[in-house]
Enzyme design. Structure first.
Site, short mmCIF file in Angstrom:
data_model
loop_
_atom_site.label_atom_id
_atom_site.label_comp_id
_atom_site.label_asym_id
_atom_site.label_seq_id
_atom_site.Cartn_x
_atom_site.Cartn_y
_atom_site.Cartn_z
N LYS A 100 20.23 -23.77 -10.49
CA LYS A 100 21.36 -22.87 -10.26
C LYS A 100 21.85 -22.95 -8.82
O LYS A 100 21.04 -23.10 -7.90
CB LYS A 100 20.96 -21.41 -10.57
CG LYS A 100 20.59 -21.14 -12.01
CD LYS A 100 20.31 -19.66 -12.22
CE LYS A 100 20.10 -19.35 -13.69
NZ LYS A 100 19.87 -17.90 -13.91
N GLY A 112 27.54 -18.20 -14.29
CA GLY A 112 27.42 -19.42 -15.08
C GLY A 112 27.99 -20.66 -14.40
O GLY A 112 27.89 -21.75 -14.94
N GLU A 115 14.75 -22.21 -11.83
CA GLU A 115 14.07 -21.17 -12.60
C GLU A 115 13.55 -21.75 -13.90
O GLU A 115 14.10 -22.73 -14.42
CB GLU A 115 15.06 -20.04 -12.97
CG GLU A 115 15.45 -19.14 -11.83
CD GLU A 115 16.42 -18.03 -12.24
OE1 GLU A 115 17.03 -18.13 -13.33
OE2 GLU A 115 16.54 -17.08 -11.47
N LYS A 116 12.56 -21.11 -14.45
CA LYS A 116 12.15 -21.37 -15.83
C LYS A 116 13.37 -21.06 -16.71
O LYS A 116 14.03 -20.05 -16.52
CB LYS A 116 10.99 -20.44 -16.19
CG LYS A 116 10.49 -20.58 -17.60
CD LYS A 116 9.50 -21.72 -17.68
CE LYS A 116 9.08 -21.97 -19.14
NZ LYS A 116 8.33 -23.24 -19.25
N GLU A 124 21.98 -7.48 -13.75
CA GLU A 124 21.95 -8.30 -14.96
C GLU A 124 20.56 -8.86 -15.20
O GLU A 124 19.94 -9.39 -14.28
CB GLU A 124 22.90 -9.50 -14.82
CG GLU A 124 24.36 -9.17 -14.81
CD GLU A 124 25.22 -10.44 -14.86
OE1 GLU A 124 26.44 -10.29 -14.97
OE2 GLU A 124 24.67 -11.57 -14.81
N GLU A 143 21.08 -11.63 -11.75
CA GLU A 143 22.12 -11.43 -10.74
C GLU A 143 22.47 -9.95 -10.63
O GLU A 143 22.25 -9.21 -11.59
CB GLU A 143 23.43 -12.15 -11.15
CG GLU A 143 23.36 -13.66 -11.11
CD GLU A 143 24.58 -14.33 -11.71
OE1 GLU A 143 25.66 -13.70 -11.77
OE2 GLU A 143 24.45 -15.49 -12.13
N ARG A 167 30.44 -4.64 -8.31
CA ARG A 167 31.78 -4.13 -8.63
C ARG A 167 31.71 -3.27 -9.89
O ARG A 167 30.71 -3.25 -10.59
CB ARG A 167 32.69 -5.32 -8.91
CG ARG A 167 32.21 -6.13 -10.11
CD ARG A 167 33.16 -7.20 -10.57
NE ARG A 167 32.71 -7.82 -11.81
CZ ARG A 167 31.83 -8.82 -11.90
NH1 ARG A 167 31.29 -9.31 -10.81
NH2 ARG A 167 31.47 -9.30 -13.08
#
Ligand code: MV4
Length: 447
Positions: A158, A165, A200-201, A275, A287, A291
Protein backbone atom coordinates in the site's frame (compact mmCIF):
# COMPACT_ATOMS: atom_id res chain seq x y z
CA UNK A 1 -21.46 31.05 17.61
CA UNK A 2 -20.74 31.99 14.01
CA UNK A 3 -22.95 34.51 12.20
CA UNK A 4 -22.09 33.29 8.73
CA UNK A 5 -20.63 30.08 7.31
CA UNK A 6 -19.28 29.52 3.80
CA UNK A 7 -19.83 26.05 2.35
CA UNK A 8 -16.87 25.08 0.15
CA UNK A 9 -18.72 22.35 -1.70
CA UNK A 10 -21.64 21.60 -4.04
CA UNK A 11 -24.43 19.08 -4.57
CA UNK A 12 -26.31 17.28 -1.84
CA UNK A 13 -23.67 17.83 0.87
CA UNK A 14 -23.78 21.61 0.38
CA UNK A 15 -27.56 21.42 0.96
CA UNK A 16 -27.01 19.25 4.02
CA UNK A 17 -24.75 21.89 5.59
CA UNK A 18 -26.97 24.84 4.57
CA UNK A 19 -29.92 23.09 6.27
CA UNK A 20 -27.98 22.76 9.53
CA UNK A 21 -26.98 26.44 9.31
CA UNK A 22 -30.59 27.53 8.85
CA UNK A 23 -31.74 25.52 11.86
CA UNK A 24 -28.99 27.13 13.97
CA UNK A 25 -29.82 30.68 12.82
CA UNK A 26 -26.52 30.99 10.93
CA UNK A 27 -26.34 32.70 7.54
CA UNK A 28 -24.97 30.55 4.72
CA UNK A 29 -22.78 31.42 1.75
CA UNK A 30 -22.70 29.11 -1.27
CA UNK A 31 -19.76 29.09 -3.66
CA UNK A 32 -20.16 27.76 -7.17
CA UNK A 33 -18.46 27.30 -10.50
CA UNK A 34 -19.97 28.82 -13.65
CA UNK A 35 -21.34 25.33 -14.44
CA UNK A 36 -23.28 25.39 -11.14
CA UNK A 37 -24.91 28.83 -11.44
CA UNK A 38 -28.35 27.13 -11.46
CA UNK A 39 -27.53 24.58 -8.79
CA UNK A 40 -29.80 24.01 -5.80
CA UNK A 41 -27.12 24.91 -3.24
CA UNK A 42 -26.86 28.37 -4.81
CA UNK A 43 -30.63 28.79 -4.58
CA UNK A 44 -30.88 27.54 -1.02
CA UNK A 45 -28.04 29.57 0.52
CA UNK A 46 -28.56 33.12 1.75
CA UNK A 47 -25.80 34.40 -0.52
CA UNK A 48 -23.62 32.99 -3.27
CA UNK A 49 -20.29 33.76 -4.90
CA UNK A 50 -19.05 32.48 -8.26
CA UNK A 51 -15.52 31.15 -7.70
CA UNK A 52 -14.44 30.13 -11.18
CA UNK A 53 -14.89 28.05 -14.31
CA UNK A 54 -16.29 24.47 -14.39
CA UNK A 55 -12.96 22.74 -13.71
CA UNK A 56 -12.77 21.82 -10.00
CA UNK A 57 -9.11 22.79 -9.99
CA UNK A 58 -10.09 26.37 -10.77
CA UNK A 59 -13.20 26.57 -8.57
CA UNK A 60 -14.03 24.15 -5.72
CA UNK A 61 -10.32 23.38 -5.23
CA UNK A 62 -9.09 26.95 -5.64
CA UNK A 63 -7.92 28.03 -2.19
CA UNK A 64 -7.42 31.74 -3.11
CA UNK A 65 -10.88 31.94 -4.67
CA UNK A 66 -12.55 30.39 -1.64
CA UNK A 67 -10.66 32.59 0.84
CA UNK A 68 -11.62 35.63 -1.28
CA UNK A 69 -15.28 34.57 -1.17
CA UNK A 70 -15.06 34.55 2.63
CA UNK A 71 -13.52 38.01 2.67
CA UNK A 72 -16.13 39.42 0.27
CA UNK A 73 -19.09 38.02 2.22
CA UNK A 74 -17.73 38.27 5.76
CA UNK A 75 -18.12 34.55 6.42
CA UNK A 76 -16.24 33.59 9.59
CA UNK A 77 -16.04 29.83 9.10
CA UNK A 78 -15.79 27.31 6.27
CA UNK A 79 -17.50 23.94 6.14
CA UNK A 80 -15.68 21.80 3.55
CA UNK A 81 -18.24 18.95 3.21
CA UNK A 82 -16.55 15.79 1.90
CA UNK A 83 -14.09 15.44 -0.99
CA UNK A 84 -12.61 18.64 -2.50
CA UNK A 85 -10.63 20.49 0.25
CA UNK A 86 -12.05 18.57 3.21
CA UNK A 87 -8.82 16.68 4.00
CA UNK A 88 -6.31 19.24 2.74
CA UNK A 89 -4.12 20.25 5.70
CA UNK A 90 -2.53 23.09 3.72
CA UNK A 91 -6.01 24.57 3.18
CA UNK A 92 -6.78 24.32 6.90
CA UNK A 93 -3.58 26.21 7.71
CA UNK A 94 -4.36 28.96 5.19
CA UNK A 95 -7.91 29.28 6.52
CA UNK A 96 -6.52 29.80 10.02
CA UNK A 97 -3.84 32.22 8.80
CA UNK A 98 -6.68 34.39 7.47
CA UNK A 99 -8.37 34.48 10.86
CA UNK A 100 -11.10 32.13 9.71
CA UNK A 101 -12.31 28.86 11.28
CA UNK A 102 -12.14 25.52 9.50
CA UNK A 103 -15.09 23.36 10.55
CA UNK A 104 -13.19 20.13 11.07
CA UNK A 105 -10.03 18.76 12.66
CA UNK A 106 -6.67 20.52 12.90
CA UNK A 107 -4.12 20.48 10.07
CA UNK A 108 -1.91 18.29 12.30
CA UNK A 109 -4.60 15.63 12.67
CA UNK A 110 -5.32 15.66 8.94
CA UNK A 111 -1.59 15.24 8.23
CA UNK A 112 -1.28 12.50 10.84
CA UNK A 113 -4.09 10.44 9.29
CA UNK A 114 -3.23 11.32 5.69
CA UNK A 115 0.13 9.59 6.12
CA UNK A 116 -1.07 5.99 6.40
CA UNK A 117 2.04 4.76 8.24
CA UNK A 118 1.81 7.52 10.86
CA UNK A 119 -1.92 6.87 11.19
CA UNK A 120 -1.32 3.17 11.79
CA UNK A 121 1.56 3.77 14.23
CA UNK A 122 -0.60 6.22 16.16
CA UNK A 123 -3.58 3.88 16.31
CA UNK A 124 -1.40 0.94 17.34
CA UNK A 125 0.15 3.01 20.16
CA UNK A 126 -3.36 3.94 21.32
CA UNK A 127 -4.47 0.31 21.55
CA UNK A 128 -6.47 0.10 18.32
CA UNK A 129 -6.09 -3.34 16.66
CA UNK A 130 -4.23 -3.12 13.32
CA UNK A 131 -3.55 -5.43 10.36
CA UNK A 132 -0.25 -7.29 10.90
CA UNK A 133 2.42 -5.80 8.66
CA UNK A 134 5.70 -3.98 8.20
CA UNK A 135 6.81 -1.60 10.92
CA UNK A 136 6.79 1.59 8.87
CA UNK A 137 7.86 1.93 5.26
CA UNK A 138 9.47 -0.77 3.14
CA UNK A 139 12.24 0.79 1.06
CA UNK A 140 13.83 -2.15 -0.76
CA UNK A 141 12.66 -5.33 -2.47
CA UNK A 142 14.90 -7.34 -0.10
CA UNK A 143 13.06 -5.86 2.86
CA UNK A 144 9.71 -6.57 1.13
CA UNK A 145 10.69 -10.24 0.81
CA UNK A 146 11.84 -10.46 4.41
CA UNK A 147 8.65 -8.88 5.81
CA UNK A 148 6.38 -10.99 3.57
CA UNK A 149 8.14 -14.27 4.34
CA UNK A 150 7.82 -13.52 8.04
CA UNK A 151 4.07 -12.78 7.71
CA UNK A 152 3.15 -15.34 5.07
CA UNK A 153 1.33 -14.74 1.78
CA UNK A 154 -0.93 -13.26 0.51
CA UNK A 155 0.29 -9.72 1.28
CA UNK A 156 -0.80 -6.28 0.10
CA UNK A 157 1.55 -3.40 -0.77
CA UNK A 158 0.00 0.00 0.00
CA UNK A 159 1.05 3.60 -0.66
CA UNK A 160 1.90 5.57 2.48
CA UNK A 161 0.34 8.62 0.83
CA UNK A 162 -2.59 6.61 -0.59
CA UNK A 163 -5.95 5.72 0.82
CA UNK A 164 -9.35 4.74 -0.46
CA UNK A 165 -7.84 1.96 -2.53
CA UNK A 166 -5.41 4.02 -4.61
CA UNK A 167 -1.86 2.71 -4.98
CA UNK A 168 -2.52 -0.82 -3.64
CA UNK A 169 -1.22 -4.10 -5.09
CA UNK A 170 -1.85 -7.65 -3.85
CA UNK A 171 0.82 -10.36 -4.03
CA UNK A 172 -0.86 -13.76 -3.75
CA UNK A 173 2.43 -15.63 -3.60
CA UNK A 174 6.13 -14.82 -3.44
CA UNK A 175 6.18 -14.94 -7.26
CA UNK A 176 3.93 -11.85 -7.42
CA UNK A 177 5.91 -9.77 -4.94
CA UNK A 178 8.54 -8.14 -7.19
CA UNK A 179 5.91 -6.85 -9.58
CA UNK A 180 3.45 -5.80 -6.85
CA UNK A 181 6.20 -3.90 -5.03
CA UNK A 182 7.56 -2.04 -8.06
CA UNK A 183 4.08 -1.27 -9.49
CA UNK A 184 2.80 0.01 -6.15
CA UNK A 185 5.88 2.23 -5.84
CA UNK A 186 5.75 3.69 -9.33
CA UNK A 187 1.97 4.24 -9.21
CA UNK A 188 2.32 5.95 -5.83
CA UNK A 189 5.07 8.19 -7.17
CA UNK A 190 2.92 9.15 -10.16
CA UNK A 191 -0.30 9.68 -8.16
CA UNK A 192 1.02 11.27 -4.95
CA UNK A 193 4.60 12.35 -5.70
CA UNK A 194 5.74 9.94 -2.98
CA UNK A 195 6.85 6.36 -3.58
CA UNK A 196 6.91 5.16 0.00
CA UNK A 197 4.96 1.93 0.53
CA UNK A 198 4.22 -0.43 3.41
CA UNK A 199 3.17 -4.06 3.48
CA UNK A 200 0.30 -5.79 5.28
CA UNK A 201 -1.07 -9.29 5.53
CA UNK A 202 -3.84 -9.45 2.90
CA UNK A 203 -7.21 -10.34 4.45
CA UNK A 204 -9.13 -12.38 1.90
CA UNK A 205 -12.84 -12.10 2.83
CA UNK A 206 -13.36 -9.24 5.31
CA UNK A 207 -16.24 -6.85 5.78
CA UNK A 208 -15.65 -3.08 5.74
CA UNK A 209 -16.83 -1.79 9.11
CA UNK A 210 -16.25 1.83 10.09
CA UNK A 211 -16.74 3.45 13.48
CA UNK A 212 -18.12 7.00 13.68
CA UNK A 213 -16.27 9.04 16.27
CA UNK A 214 -16.67 12.60 17.43
CA UNK A 215 -14.27 14.66 19.54
CA UNK A 216 -14.43 18.07 21.20
CA UNK A 217 -10.73 18.84 20.62
CA UNK A 218 -10.19 19.02 24.40
CA UNK A 219 -9.80 15.37 25.29
CA UNK A 220 -13.41 14.24 25.22
CA UNK A 221 -14.75 11.97 22.52
CA UNK A 222 -17.62 9.60 21.85
CA UNK A 223 -18.41 6.89 19.34
CA UNK A 224 -21.67 6.49 17.45
CA UNK A 225 -21.49 2.84 16.54
CA UNK A 226 -20.54 1.39 13.20
CA UNK A 227 -21.55 1.44 9.56
CA UNK A 228 -21.21 -1.56 7.29
CA UNK A 229 -19.93 -0.33 3.93
CA UNK A 230 -18.88 -3.67 2.45
CA UNK A 231 -20.99 -3.24 -0.69
CA UNK A 232 -18.57 -1.40 -2.96
CA UNK A 233 -17.60 -1.35 -6.61
CA UNK A 234 -14.12 -0.09 -7.50
CA UNK A 235 -13.84 1.44 -4.03
CA UNK A 236 -17.12 3.34 -4.51
CA UNK A 237 -19.70 2.52 -1.87
CA UNK A 238 -23.11 1.54 -3.21
CA UNK A 239 -25.20 0.80 -0.10
CA UNK A 240 -24.39 1.36 3.57
CA UNK A 241 -26.15 0.34 6.75
CA UNK A 242 -26.18 1.01 10.48
CA UNK A 243 -25.90 -1.17 12.48
CA UNK A 244 -23.84 -3.81 10.68
CA UNK A 245 -25.65 -7.16 10.39
CA UNK A 246 -22.38 -8.72 11.63
CA UNK A 247 -21.84 -6.76 14.87
CA UNK A 248 -23.57 -7.35 18.22
CA UNK A 249 -24.06 -4.83 21.04
CA UNK A 250 -21.14 -6.06 23.12
CA UNK A 251 -18.71 -5.99 20.17
CA UNK A 252 -19.95 -2.51 19.22
CA UNK A 253 -19.42 -1.19 22.75
CA UNK A 254 -15.93 -2.67 22.92
CA UNK A 255 -14.53 -1.45 19.56
CA UNK A 256 -16.46 1.81 19.95
CA UNK A 257 -14.83 2.55 23.30
CA UNK A 258 -11.39 1.68 21.91
CA UNK A 259 -11.93 4.20 19.08
CA UNK A 260 -13.42 6.94 21.28
CA UNK A 261 -10.56 6.60 23.77
CA UNK A 262 -8.01 6.78 20.95
CA UNK A 263 -9.37 10.00 19.45
CA UNK A 264 -9.85 11.50 22.93
CA UNK A 265 -6.17 10.82 23.65
CA UNK A 266 -5.05 12.90 20.67
CA UNK A 267 -7.58 15.72 21.36
CA UNK A 268 -9.27 15.12 18.02
CA UNK A 269 -11.89 17.73 17.07
CA UNK A 270 -15.09 17.06 15.17
CA UNK A 271 -16.34 14.13 13.13
CA UNK A 272 -14.07 11.26 12.16
CA UNK A 273 -14.37 7.73 10.87
CA UNK A 274 -12.09 4.88 11.83
CA UNK A 275 -12.12 2.23 9.09
CA UNK A 276 -11.62 -1.45 9.83
CA UNK A 277 -11.56 -4.69 7.99
CA UNK A 278 -13.55 -7.25 10.03
CA UNK A 279 -12.83 -10.93 9.54
CA UNK A 280 -13.35 -13.96 11.82
CA UNK A 281 -14.72 -11.74 14.62
CA UNK A 282 -11.60 -9.53 14.68
CA UNK A 283 -11.16 -5.86 13.80
CA UNK A 284 -8.12 -4.63 11.85
CA UNK A 285 -7.60 -0.86 11.52
CA UNK A 286 -6.82 0.32 7.98
CA UNK A 287 -7.39 4.09 7.76
CA UNK A 288 -8.98 7.07 9.49
CA UNK A 289 -11.01 9.62 7.54
CA UNK A 290 -10.89 13.09 9.07
CA UNK A 291 -14.12 14.37 7.51
CA UNK A 292 -17.87 14.01 7.56
CA UNK A 293 -18.60 11.03 5.32
CA UNK A 294 -21.16 10.63 2.55
CA UNK A 295 -22.93 7.90 4.53
CA UNK A 296 -23.21 9.85 7.81
CA UNK A 297 -27.06 9.95 7.62
CA UNK A 298 -27.46 6.27 8.57
CA UNK A 299 -25.64 7.03 11.83
CA UNK A 300 -27.77 10.16 12.34
CA UNK A 301 -30.95 8.11 11.89
CA UNK A 302 -30.00 5.34 14.30
CA UNK A 303 -28.42 7.56 16.97
CA UNK A 304 -30.85 10.48 16.61
CA UNK A 305 -28.14 13.14 16.25
CA UNK A 306 -27.34 15.93 13.79
CA UNK A 307 -23.64 15.46 13.06
CA UNK A 308 -23.28 18.69 11.07
CA UNK A 309 -24.79 20.70 13.93
CA UNK A 310 -22.28 19.09 16.29
CA UNK A 311 -19.42 19.91 13.89
CA UNK A 312 -20.47 23.55 13.90
CA UNK A 313 -20.91 23.64 17.70
CA UNK A 314 -17.47 22.18 18.37
CA UNK A 315 -15.75 24.37 15.75
CA UNK A 316 -17.20 27.46 17.45
CA UNK A 317 -15.83 26.35 20.81
CA UNK A 318 -19.03 25.02 22.33
CA UNK A 319 -19.33 21.57 23.88
CA UNK A 320 -20.85 18.60 22.06
CA UNK A 321 -24.52 18.25 22.95
CA UNK A 322 -24.26 14.66 24.23
CA UNK A 323 -22.08 12.33 26.28
CA UNK A 324 -21.47 8.65 25.53
CA UNK A 325 -24.07 7.40 28.02
CA UNK A 326 -26.81 9.30 26.15
CA UNK A 327 -26.00 7.65 22.84
CA UNK A 328 -27.83 4.42 22.09
CA UNK A 329 -28.67 2.88 18.72
CA UNK A 330 -32.34 2.72 17.82
CA UNK A 331 -33.58 0.59 14.93
CA UNK A 332 -31.91 0.15 11.58
CA UNK A 333 -30.97 2.51 8.75
CA UNK A 334 -29.89 1.84 5.15
CA UNK A 335 -28.63 4.30 2.53
CA UNK A 336 -28.64 3.81 -1.23
CA UNK A 337 -26.23 6.01 -3.18
CA UNK A 338 -28.00 6.87 -6.40
CA UNK A 339 -25.67 7.90 -9.22
CA UNK A 340 -26.33 9.42 -12.63
CA UNK A 341 -24.78 6.44 -14.41
CA UNK A 342 -25.82 4.03 -17.12
CA UNK A 343 -25.69 0.35 -16.25
CA UNK A 344 -24.12 -2.10 -16.73
CA UNK A 345 -20.92 -0.11 -17.35
CA UNK A 346 -21.66 2.60 -14.75
CA UNK A 347 -20.94 5.16 -17.45
CA UNK A 348 -21.60 8.77 -16.31
CA UNK A 349 -25.02 9.95 -17.52
CA UNK A 350 -25.21 13.72 -17.11
CA UNK A 351 -28.06 15.72 -18.66
CA UNK A 352 -31.40 17.33 -18.01
CA UNK A 353 -33.83 15.99 -15.39
CA UNK A 354 -37.21 16.03 -17.14
CA UNK A 355 -39.13 14.86 -14.10
CA UNK A 356 -38.15 14.51 -10.45
CA UNK A 357 -40.12 13.19 -7.51
CA UNK A 358 -38.52 12.54 -4.12
CA UNK A 359 -39.97 9.69 -2.06
CA UNK A 360 -41.31 10.52 1.40
CA UNK A 361 -43.34 9.15 4.25
CA UNK A 362 -42.42 7.70 7.63
CA UNK A 363 -38.73 6.93 8.07
CA UNK A 364 -37.65 8.19 4.65
CA UNK A 365 -34.96 10.84 4.06
CA UNK A 366 -33.86 11.87 0.60
CA UNK A 367 -30.74 14.04 0.42
CA UNK A 368 -30.59 15.30 -3.15
CA UNK A 369 -29.91 18.51 -5.01
CA UNK A 370 -32.08 17.54 -7.99
CA UNK A 371 -35.14 19.47 -9.13
CA UNK A 372 -37.41 19.39 -12.19
CA UNK A 373 -35.50 20.80 -15.17
CA UNK A 374 -32.07 20.70 -13.45
CA UNK A 375 -29.18 19.96 -15.78
CA UNK A 376 -26.57 17.66 -14.21
CA UNK A 377 -23.20 19.01 -15.36
CA UNK A 378 -20.61 16.52 -16.63
CA UNK A 379 -17.71 17.91 -14.58
CA UNK A 380 -18.25 16.49 -11.10
CA UNK A 381 -18.96 13.20 -9.36
CA UNK A 382 -22.12 11.36 -10.32
CA UNK A 383 -23.88 11.17 -6.93
CA UNK A 384 -27.35 12.66 -7.42
CA UNK A 385 -29.26 11.40 -4.40
CA UNK A 386 -28.90 9.52 -1.16
CA UNK A 387 -32.05 7.67 -0.16
CA UNK A 388 -31.93 6.86 3.53
CA UNK A 389 -34.56 4.84 5.38
CA UNK A 390 -34.96 4.20 9.09
CA UNK A 391 -37.17 1.50 10.60
CA UNK A 392 -37.37 -0.51 13.84
CA UNK A 393 -35.43 -3.48 12.44
CA UNK A 394 -33.45 -4.52 9.38
CA UNK A 395 -36.28 -6.40 7.64
CA UNK A 396 -38.65 -3.44 7.92
CA UNK A 397 -35.88 -1.07 6.76
CA UNK A 398 -35.48 -3.19 3.61
CA UNK A 399 -39.26 -3.18 3.04
CA UNK A 400 -39.29 0.59 3.49
CA UNK A 401 -36.36 1.05 1.13
CA UNK A 402 -38.09 -0.99 -1.59
CA UNK A 403 -41.23 1.06 -1.11
CA UNK A 404 -39.32 4.37 -1.25
CA UNK A 405 -37.29 3.37 -4.34
CA UNK A 406 -40.62 2.61 -6.01
CA UNK A 407 -41.90 6.13 -5.30
CA UNK A 408 -38.84 7.89 -6.63
CA UNK A 409 -38.95 9.41 -10.10
CA UNK A 410 -35.75 10.61 -11.82
CA UNK A 411 -36.46 10.90 -15.55
CA UNK A 412 -34.31 12.21 -18.39
CA UNK A 413 -31.06 10.46 -17.43
CA UNK A 414 -29.93 6.96 -16.46
CA UNK A 415 -29.45 6.15 -12.78
CA UNK A 416 -28.21 3.25 -10.68
CA UNK A 417 -31.68 2.69 -9.18
CA UNK A 418 -32.20 -0.64 -11.04
CA UNK A 419 -29.09 -1.94 -9.30
CA UNK A 420 -30.51 -1.04 -5.90
CA UNK A 421 -33.84 -2.67 -6.70
CA UNK A 422 -32.04 -5.84 -7.80
CA UNK A 423 -29.79 -5.90 -4.70
CA UNK A 424 -32.85 -5.76 -2.45
CA UNK A 425 -34.05 -9.05 -3.95
CA UNK A 426 -30.81 -10.94 -3.32
CA UNK A 427 -30.89 -13.60 -0.57
CA UNK A 428 -27.34 -12.72 0.61
CA UNK A 429 -28.30 -9.06 0.98
CA UNK A 430 -31.54 -9.91 2.75
CA UNK A 431 -29.66 -12.16 5.21
CA UNK A 432 -26.76 -9.70 5.58
CA UNK A 433 -24.28 -12.32 4.37
CA UNK A 434 -21.88 -10.26 2.25
CA UNK A 435 -18.23 -9.14 2.30
CA UNK A 436 -16.11 -6.55 0.44
CA UNK A 437 -15.92 -8.72 -2.70
CA UNK A 438 -19.59 -9.76 -2.85
CA UNK A 439 -20.79 -6.92 -5.10
CA UNK A 440 -18.06 -7.16 -7.73
CA UNK A 441 -18.54 -10.94 -7.95
CA UNK A 442 -22.32 -10.49 -8.24
CA UNK A 443 -21.91 -7.83 -10.96
CA UNK A 444 -20.00 -10.31 -13.14
CA UNK A 445 -23.26 -12.20 -13.65
CA UNK A 446 -25.86 -9.41 -13.24
CA UNK A 447 -26.97 -7.63 -16.42
C1 MV4 B 1 -6.94 -4.23 2.55
C2 MV4 B 1 -7.62 -5.36 2.03
C3 MV4 B 1 -7.21 -6.61 2.47
N1 MV4 B 1 -6.20 -6.72 3.34
N2 MV4 B 1 -5.94 -4.40 3.42
C4 MV4 B 1 -9.22 -0.97 -0.09
C5 MV4 B 1 -9.46 0.47 0.22
C6 MV4 B 1 -8.56 0.83 1.34
N3 MV4 B 1 -9.26 1.69 2.25
C7 MV4 B 1 -8.16 -0.46 1.94
N4 MV4 B 1 -8.57 -1.50 1.05
C8 MV4 B 1 -8.30 -2.78 1.32
N5 MV4 B 1 -7.29 -2.99 2.21
C9 MV4 B 1 -5.58 -5.62 3.80
N6 MV4 B 1 -4.56 -5.77 4.65
C10 MV4 B 1 -8.68 -5.16 1.13
C11 MV4 B 1 -9.00 -3.86 0.76
C12 MV4 B 1 -10.11 -3.76 -0.16
C13 MV4 B 1 -11.33 -3.22 0.23
C14 MV4 B 1 -11.53 -2.69 1.50
C15 MV4 B 1 -12.74 -2.16 1.86
C16 MV4 B 1 -13.78 -2.16 0.97
C17 MV4 B 1 -13.64 -2.67 -0.29
C18 MV4 B 1 -12.42 -3.20 -0.68
C19 MV4 B 1 -12.26 -3.73 -1.96
C20 MV4 B 1 -11.06 -4.23 -2.33
C21 MV4 B 1 -9.98 -4.26 -1.44
Amino acid sequence: MFNKILIANRGEIALRVIRACKEMGIRSVAVHSTADADAMHVRMADESVCIGPPSSMQSYLSIPNIISACEITGAEAIHPGYGFLSENANFVQIVQDHGLTFIGPTADHINMMGDKITAKDTMKRLGVPCVPGSLGGVATIEEAHAVSAEMGFPVIVKATAGGGGRGMKVAKTVDDLDEAFSTARSESKAAFGNDEVYIEKYLTLPRHIEIQVFGDGKGRAVHLGERDCSLQRRHQKVLEECPSPAIDAETRARIGKTCADAVAAINYAGAGTIEFLYENDEFYFIEMNTRLQVEHPVTEAVFGVDLVREQILVASGEPMSFVQEELAPNGHSIECRINAEKLPEFRPSPGKISQFHAPGGLGVRMDSHLYDGYKIPPYYDSLIAKLIVHAPDRASAIARLRRALGEMIVDGIDTTTPLHNALLQEPDILSGDYDIHWLEKWLETYS
